[in-house]
Scaffold this motif. Structure first.
Motif, mmCIF file in Angstrom:
data_model
loop_
_atom_site.group_PDB
_atom_site.id
_atom_site.type_symbol
_atom_site.label_atom_id
_atom_site.label_comp_id
_atom_site.label_asym_id
_atom_site.label_seq_id
_atom_site.Cartn_x
_atom_site.Cartn_y
_atom_site.Cartn_z
ATOM 1 N N UNK A 1 0.849 -1.195 0.000
ATOM 2 C CA UNK A 1 0.000 0.000 0.000
ATOM 3 C C UNK A 1 0.884 1.245 0.000
ATOM 4 N N UNK A 2 0.746 2.062 -1.030
ATOM 5 C CA UNK A 2 1.496 3.316 -1.093
ATOM 6 C C UNK A 2 0.955 4.284 -0.040
ATOM 7 N N UNK A 3 1.860 5.020 0.586
ATOM 8 C CA UNK A 3 1.439 6.053 1.530
ATOM 9 C C UNK A 3 0.941 7.253 0.722
ATOM 10 N N UNK A 4 -0.351 7.555 0.847
ATOM 11 C CA UNK A 4 -0.927 8.689 0.139
ATOM 12 C C UNK A 4 -0.992 9.912 1.035
ATOM 13 N N UNK A 5 -1.822 10.861 0.689
ATOM 14 C CA UNK A 5 -2.080 11.981 1.593
ATOM 15 C C UNK A 5 -2.823 11.425 2.808
ATOM 16 N N UNK A 6 -2.917 12.211 3.872
ATOM 17 C CA UNK A 6 -3.655 11.736 5.046
ATOM 18 C C UNK A 6 -5.106 11.424 4.680
ATOM 19 N N UNK A 7 -5.697 12.233 3.778
ATOM 20 C CA UNK A 7 -7.091 11.988 3.368
ATOM 21 C C UNK A 7 -7.203 10.650 2.626
ATOM 22 N N UNK A 8 -6.240 10.348 1.758
ATOM 23 C CA UNK A 8 -6.265 9.063 1.034
ATOM 24 C C UNK A 8 -6.080 7.895 2.007
ATOM 25 N N UNK A 9 -5.178 8.062 2.966
ATOM 26 C CA UNK A 9 -4.963 6.997 3.956
ATOM 27 C C UNK A 9 -6.222 6.779 4.789
ATOM 28 N N UNK A 10 -6.906 7.877 5.135
ATOM 29 C CA UNK A 10 -8.168 7.745 5.901
ATOM 30 C C UNK A 10 -9.211 6.987 5.083
ATOM 31 N N UNK A 11 -9.306 7.293 3.791
ATOM 32 C CA UNK A 11 -10.271 6.604 2.928
ATOM 33 C C UNK A 11 -9.970 5.106 2.895
ATOM 34 N N UNK A 12 -8.703 4.786 2.804
ATOM 35 C CA UNK A 12 -8.290 3.370 2.786
ATOM 36 C C UNK A 12 -8.669 2.692 4.102
ATOM 37 N N UNK A 13 -8.313 3.328 5.211
ATOM 38 C CA UNK A 13 -8.540 2.713 6.516
ATOM 39 C C UNK A 13 -10.043 2.560 6.776
ATOM 40 N N UNK A 14 -10.848 3.552 6.395
ATOM 41 C CA UNK A 14 -12.289 3.380 6.677
ATOM 42 C C UNK A 14 -12.912 2.330 5.765
ATOM 43 N N UNK A 15 -12.441 2.201 4.531
ATOM 44 C CA UNK A 15 -12.946 1.130 3.660
ATOM 45 C C UNK A 15 -12.594 -0.236 4.245
ATOM 46 N N UNK A 16 -11.379 -0.372 4.758
ATOM 47 C CA UNK A 16 -10.966 -1.644 5.363
ATOM 48 C C UNK A 16 -11.767 -1.928 6.630
ATOM 49 N N UNK A 17 -11.972 -0.888 7.449
ATOM 50 C CA UNK A 17 -12.698 -1.063 8.694
ATOM 51 C C UNK A 17 -14.119 -1.540 8.427
ATOM 52 N N UNK A 18 -14.746 -0.918 7.436
ATOM 53 C CA UNK A 18 -16.124 -1.285 7.054
ATOM 54 C C UNK A 18 -16.186 -2.768 6.653
ATOM 55 N N UNK A 19 -15.201 -3.192 5.839
ATOM 56 C CA UNK A 19 -15.177 -4.568 5.361
ATOM 57 C C UNK A 19 -14.913 -5.539 6.515
#
Ligand SMILES: *Cc1c(COP(=O)(O)O)cnc(C)c1O
Length: 352
Positions: free
Chosen positions: A332-350
């Motif tokens: 997983x590439x480190x994106x902006x904080x907003x991109x990282x948040x989007x990734x983490x919330x998508x994973x959390x939901x799943x």
């Protein structure tokens, strides 16, 4: 396959780059690009170079750029080679310095372009397994070889090797070239360039694609003893006299000179990585220690392919390698904080 193909082409297994999907609103965390734009001074230099002078060939030796790279590291311009991305530099390295009777060595889990160059240039090679914890063990490289190459930090693991370990490999192999591919060094590792003065068999390769946000400009370089650089110049001048165009030279010089933008953006990526690692661990992921602008992580209860597909359905793209030992990991590439948040919330939901 066509009857017009040469035997060489028939035998090739080309590298497969991470995809560049042409979709809007993607959270693109699959090819380790920098989430921040290049220095405004680079854009200014590119605009200034967009002129009538484009009718003229560029400087075949890119002397301005060699001087800028040399000045940055306190080296001499004759210790610097520049190319059209570090991929091209590496290609010349394989042909010019790693093709010998004895096999070139590289880790079993590493940048997948290395075996591709060996195929293209018919170079004997052998892989050296990383340890159970995906580390390079220097003692494993004390065996007959025609050269050694590895990234530091390694890709796709993100794990960094200490300079003392690199020195151990250099000292054990005075008769072969040791190539350290430092594509990700600015995100937490320690560059081996200071060791060039002590080891004539060391070649360090870097790129402006990652830490200087210029993947689209295609500029890479190598630093080493002038004799190693001369080998690369001989290959380059037998292949393409003008690998760097006028825009690339002008933009790359400006990028090497703007240390403030470079420092600020790389520190931002490092900070975002630390937050991302913490968030992923909180979701139950096992994350390898990363000194790069990406993390390599697996979830003990979830299939990596399923995770990647779930993220993709939400327009978040990460890299999944279907390859022995690492098929349960995501890079997983480190994106902006907003991109990282989007990734983490998508994973959390799943995962919930
Ligand atoms: C990205 C990368 C490169 C290539 O970078 P370019 O300069 O864009 O060609 C080389 N080595 C490794 C390990 C990389 O990850």
């Amino acid at each position: 396959m066509s009857r017009y193909w040469s035997a060489v082409v028939r035998g090739l297994t080309p590298y497969v780059p991470g995809e560049q999907p042409k979709l809007p609103n993607l959270v693109k965390l699959n090819t380790n690009e920098n989430p921040y734009g290049p220095s405004p001074k680079v854009l200014e230099a590119l605009r200034a170079e967009t002129a009538d002078t484009l009718r003229l060939y560029p400087d075949p030796n890119a002397d301005r750029l060699k001087e800028a790279v040399a000045a940055y590291f306190g080296m001499a311009p004759k210790q610097v080679f520049v190319g059209n991305g570090s991929d091209e530099v590496l290609a010349h390295v394989f042909l010019g310095l790693l093709k010998h009777d004895k096999p070139a060595l590289f880790p079993d889990i590493t940048y997948s372009f290395y075996p591709v160059y060996c195929g293209l240039y018919d170079i004997a090679c052998e892989t050296v397994p990383l340890t159970e914890t995906f580390e390079i063990r220097p003692a494993d490289y004390a065996r007959p070889n025609g050269g050694i190459v590895f990234p530091n930090p390694n890709a796709p693991t993100g794990r960094a090797l200490a300079l003392a370990d690199i020195e151990q490999i250099l000292a054990a192999n005075p008769d072969s070239v040791v190539v350290v591919d430092e594509a990700y060094i600015d995100f937490g590792g320690e560059t081996a360039i200071p060791l060039v003065a002590k080891y004539p068999n060391l070649l360090v390769v870097q790129t402006l694609s990652k830490s200087r946000s210029l993947a689209g400009l295609r500029v890479g370089f190598a630093v080493g003893h002038a004799d190693l650089i001369e080998a690369l110049e001989r290959v380059k001048n037998s292949f393409n006299s003008y690998p760097l165009d006028r825009l690339a030279i002008a933009g790359a010089v400006a990028a090497m000179e703007d240390r403030e933008h470079f420092e600020r953006t790389r520190q931002a990526v490092i900070r975002s990585r630390e937050k991302l690692v913490k968030d992923l661990k909180a979701l139950g992921f096992k994350v390898l220690p990363s000194a790069a602008n990406f993390v390599f992580a697996r979830h003990p209860q979830r299939d990596a392919g399923d995770l990647a597909a779930t993220l993709r359905a939400k327009s978040i793209i990460v890299r999944h390698f279907r390859q022995p030992r690492i098929e349960q990991f995501l890079r997983i590439t480190v994106g902006t904080d907003a991109q990282c948040r989007a990734l983490v919330s998508a994973l959390r939901e799943f995962l919930d």
